[in-house]
Design an enzyme around this catalytic site. Structure first.
Site, mmCIF file in Angstrom:
data_model
loop_
_atom_site.group_PDB
_atom_site.id
_atom_site.type_symbol
_atom_site.label_atom_id
_atom_site.label_comp_id
_atom_site.label_asym_id
_atom_site.label_seq_id
_atom_site.Cartn_x
_atom_site.Cartn_y
_atom_site.Cartn_z
ATOM 1 N N ASP A 1 0.808 -0.708 0.124
ATOM 2 C CA ASP A 1 0.097 0.008 -0.186
ATOM 3 C C ASP A 1 0.797 1.396 0.291
ATOM 4 O OD1 ASP A 1 -2.345 -1.387 0.129
ATOM 5 O OD2 ASP A 1 -2.047 -1.805 2.105
ATOM 6 N N CYS A 2 2.235 1.348 0.540
ATOM 7 C CA CYS A 2 2.773 2.731 0.866
ATOM 8 C C CYS A 2 4.162 1.856 0.799
ATOM 9 C CB CYS A 2 2.336 3.592 1.948
ATOM 10 S SG CYS A 2 2.089 2.426 3.398
ATOM 11 N N CYS B 1 5.782 -0.726 3.119
ATOM 12 C CA CYS B 1 5.520 -1.777 3.299
ATOM 13 C C CYS B 1 6.429 -2.380 2.565
ATOM 14 C CB CYS B 1 4.284 -2.473 1.995
ATOM 15 S SG CYS B 1 2.567 -1.861 3.262
ATOM 16 N N CYS C 1 0.512 7.216 15.705
ATOM 17 C CA CYS C 1 0.032 6.583 14.384
ATOM 18 C C CYS C 1 1.192 7.039 14.011
ATOM 19 C CB CYS C 1 -0.884 5.979 13.566
ATOM 20 S SG CYS C 1 -1.976 5.047 14.709
ATOM 21 N N CYS D 1 1.566 6.878 10.812
ATOM 22 C CA CYS D 1 0.917 6.791 9.278
ATOM 23 C C CYS D 1 1.384 8.216 7.972
ATOM 24 C CB CYS D 1 -0.422 6.305 9.142
ATOM 25 S SG CYS D 1 -0.320 4.731 9.153
ATOM 26 N N ASP E 1 26.802 22.603 -21.376
ATOM 27 C CA ASP E 1 27.720 21.922 -22.518
ATOM 28 C C ASP E 1 26.975 22.741 -24.263
ATOM 29 O OD1 ASP E 1 29.807 20.539 -24.537
ATOM 30 O OD2 ASP E 1 27.956 19.776 -24.280
ATOM 31 N N THR F 1 28.103 22.095 -27.183
ATOM 32 C CA THR F 1 27.552 21.348 -28.873
ATOM 33 C C THR F 1 26.533 20.117 -28.366
ATOM 34 O OG1 THR F 1 29.910 21.816 -29.345
ATOM 35 C CG2 THR F 1 28.352 20.070 -30.617
#
Length: 755
Positions: free
Chosen positions: A74-75, A78, A412, A414, A456, A458
């Site tokens: 899920d995120c 995990c 929590c 989260c 740069d 060229t």
């Protein structure tokens, strides 16, 4: 041809990408090369990374590499849980989860069975499948009811309990208890699995403790509501992760799995993985290329928007290279394959995305480390809130147990944990859709701080292809068209950039080249040949005899404009001057103006002579340094870095050291492998307007991260005080956490719409 006044850059080659394997890889296989990083370069983005943030290393000798697709994440947290579970196994030397492409890469001893790894991941609550899929899942719609059955059933039981509770309160209480136990079972099972696999302080653990505590206190309705809100929050995180990975999924689906191969004029349908360099393939209008290939037909149009962000179809001519995933627009065409399976342009982009994920932003790494001790610390604080007031002050146990559980839910992490990766992942996905690759959160954070860019010349500010700008007849009765025909005749067949420019100019004028014989290159001077019995030559001015003073003055004037001049002569008698010059990219000036509006200054670093450099810099309004060797470019970057946060943009091998020395290196998509690998970001298209867009996106992402952290911590601080004072209960506590996660996620998803 051997004109002494021009030197070409090395020809760009296709970068070799990591092949996604669903089987074991021999450890002796050659690993993907990475440029070494200067340990003394403290300002460079690479040095901010810790060892844990590196992409998967080459497997140790004697080990085998395994790769699987992971489902159920899920995120990003995990991914850490899976790495912890697999890393604890005996025989595993490395375990990396690449969240963006949902891939697990494990290096393990040959004695360790892959099934043991799969069991360990399964025990942690996740599922492994065979190999990476290049197609988006088609089962999402049909599995929706099954995937959400837990939430739907829990919500239905709570609704029924609420209705019955109006008539029979005791029965409603029992139904809420049953609903809590029903919702608690998968959460506690996941918490137990994670604890056994090495992650005892997961969010599931906190929810289990809070729900059980609420049941003990008789707050059955609140216990059920806590679980329902938690499940909804998990779904929200899963949705956010899916949205952020949408760009990667779309890329993986660009390459068709089947292709039409032509052998001896016989057409056969084969798997795309069977194609090899040299194979001839046929692509119909509306179909995508299954591999990188060179066009064999004279002309065709391709929609390359999925790779470059350019919405207008691009016309390609015979001999031009077309990237895999490009869409054939207008006609049936044939092409010659140039890439090995798993090594095409799409695979290169996917590998860069995987590398990007490994290089996390410093703020993200800090939050990740912070959250590892934050959760157990909050559990101790909640325990202290439960125990100290009753034991020390004689306060009511039930009241302070309730407040301790509320504090546990508020604690929590989260929203805080997802605040940075959600914004970073969304920004990287948005950049990919717009033709830019940013290699991770660290590069994203550094881009936002840039206030100067070194270019740069060229191939970066210019096209890297000289073109004829002037053809001046020297008092001859001959017409310019005739003289151009003769010049193109003796240049035909040469691979020198100036020779090809002369021939291309003649072709564009609709001129049919004359037949020349005895064509001979004159090293350091030019070229000559015989046409209709006459000797014609194209020489550098210093090697041409018979130039009068007005002609020499005109040559000097053209050279001061940064142009290269060659003299066309017949039987040693000068007849015309041809001036050639590398052409500016069409969007160079506009891109520099955009950067200036963003407060970013530019400087040009080039190995070309000062006159050519001054001509280009003058057109762009840039400061410049000319006649620089690669080491000189590094010194120039080092000097500028002491005063400014500087980025280096280049495309050649000679640009790589300077790109590494700068705060951040940015490669042009047409550049060499070395430049692309050294760079921290890359433009998949060679259009410079991608630079200001990349800077704007990085600044928006950094602002988004700060907003998310403020939201996450601000809401927690408010509800922490209200819970200790007894003003908010359990369900409001979890709503605060879920609400913060929702706000943070929604805020991060705004970056996907950033243009």
């Amino acid at each position: 041809m051997s004109h002494s006044c021009c030197s070409g850059k090395s020809k760009p080659t296709q970068s070799e990408a990591h092949q996604h394997n669903s089987h074991c890889c021999d450890a002796t296989a050659s690993p993907h090369s990475h440029a070494e990083h200067d340990p003394h370069d403290s300002g460079h983005v690479h040095d901010a990374s810790t060892e844990d943030d590196d992409p998967p290393r080459a497997p140790v000798s004697g080990n085998q590499r395994h790769s699987w697709q992971v489902s159920g994440m899920d995120c990003p947290s995990c991914a850490r849980k899976i790495e912890t579970a697999v890393g604890r196994l005996d025989g595993v030397s490395q375990a990396r989860v690449l969240f963006a492409t949902e891939r697990l890469v494990v290096d393990a001893a040959p004695t360790l069975s892959p099934s043991v790894i799969m069991e360990a991941v399964g025990a942690a609550g996740f599922t492994l499948s065979g190999g990476p899929s290049r197609t988006a899942s088609s089962a999402t719609q049909s599995n929706w009811l099954r995937e959400n059955a837990g939430i739907i059933s829990l919500a239905a039981m709570m609704g029924l309990a609420t209705l019955l509770g109006q008539v029979m309160p005791e029965l409603g209480q029992w139904l809420f208890t049953l609903a809590t136990l029903w919702g608690l079972w998968p959460v506690t099972r996941k918490a137990w699995q994670l604890a056994r696999s090495g992650t005892p302080f997961a969010i599931e653990t906190l929810m289990s403790v809070a729900a059980v505590g609420a049941l003990y206190l008789g707050e059955t309705a609140e216990a059920a509501m806590v679980l329902l809100l938690f499940m909804l929050g998990e779904k929200l995180e899963s949705y956010a992760a899916g949205r952020a990975r949408a760009g990667v999924t779309a890329l993986m689906a660009l390459v068709p799995e089947r292709a039409i191969r032509v052998r001896d004029e016989q057409r056969e349908e084969v798997e795309a993985s069977e194609l090899r360099p040299g194979d001839i393939i046929e692509v119909a209008p509306g179909a995508r290329l299954p591999a990188d290939a060179v066009l064999l037909d004279s002309l065709a149009a391709f929609d390359e928007s999925a790779l470059t962000g350019e919405s207008i179809p691009v016309e390609r001519r015979a001999g031009e290279k077309i990237a895999a995933g490009s869409l054939c627009v207008d006609r049936l065409i044939r092409l010659r394959v140039t890439s090995e399976p798993g090594h095409n342009a799409i695979d290169r982009i996917l590998q860069l995305i995987e590398e990007a994920e490994s290089k996390r932003a410093p703020i993200e790494r800090f939050i990740d480390r912070f959250s590892r001790w934050y959760t157990p610390a909050m559990m101790l604080v909640a325990l202290a809130v439960i125990l100290i007031p009753p034991l020390a002050l004689g306060a009511d146990w039930e009241t302070w147990t309730y407040r301790g559980l509320a504090l546990l839910l508020i604690g929590c992490p989260c929203a805080l944990v997802i605040s940075t990766p959600a914004a970073v992942t969304s920004a990287l996905a948005a950049a990919t859709r717009q033709g830019a690759l940013i290699k991770g959160g660290a590069a994203l954070e550094q881009l936002a701080a840039i206030d100067m860019i070194a270019f740069d010349k060229t191939g970066t500010l210019t096209l890297g292809k000289p073109a004829v700008t002037d053809l001046e007849v020297l008092g001859s009765a001959e017409e310019a068209t005739f003289l151009l025909t003769m010049a193109a005749a003796i240049e035909t067949g040469s691979h020198h950039p100036l020779a090809q420019a002369v021939v291309s100019h003649a072709t564009e004028q609709g001129i049919t080249t004359a037949a020349a014989g005895e064509i001979r290159a004159l090293p350091g001077m030019g070229v000559e040949g015989i046409i209709d019995g006459k000797r014609w030559s194209l020489l550098a001015p210093q090697h041409q005899q018979g130039l009068d003073e007005p002609t020499q003055a005109r040559i000097q004037s053209l050279e001061q404009q940064g142009k290269t001049v060659i003299v066309l002569a017949r039987e040693e008698s000068p007849l015309a001057l041809l001036a050639l010059q590398d052409q500016l990219r069409s969007d160079a000036r506009a891109a520099l103006d955009e950067l200036k509006a963003l407060g970013i200054e530019g400087v040009m670093l080039t190995g070309d002579n000062p006159r050519a450099a001054a001509a280009i810099a003058g057109q762009l309004g840039l400061d410049y340094r000319a006649s620089l060797l690669p080491a000189d470019k590094v010194d120039a970057i080092a000097a500028l870095s002491g005063q400014r946060a500087i980025a280096m943009v280049g495309d050649g091998i000679n640009d790589a050291p300077a790109m590494k020395r700068a705060r951040i290196g940015i490669a042009m998509g047409s550049g060499t492998d070395v430049a692309l690998e050294t760079a921290d970001a890359a433009l998949t298209t060679s259009q410079l307007h991608g630079l200001p867009a990349m800077i704007r996106l990085s600044r928006a992402a950094l602002a988004n991260i700060h907003q998310n952290i403020a939201l996450a911590l601000g809401l927690k601080a408010i509800f922490l005080v209200t819970s200790l004072l007894g003003l908010t209960g359990l369900w409001l506590a979890v709503l605060a956490d879920t609400g913060a996660t929702a706000l943070v996620t929604a805020n991060a998803l705004r970056l996907l719409r950033k243009r």
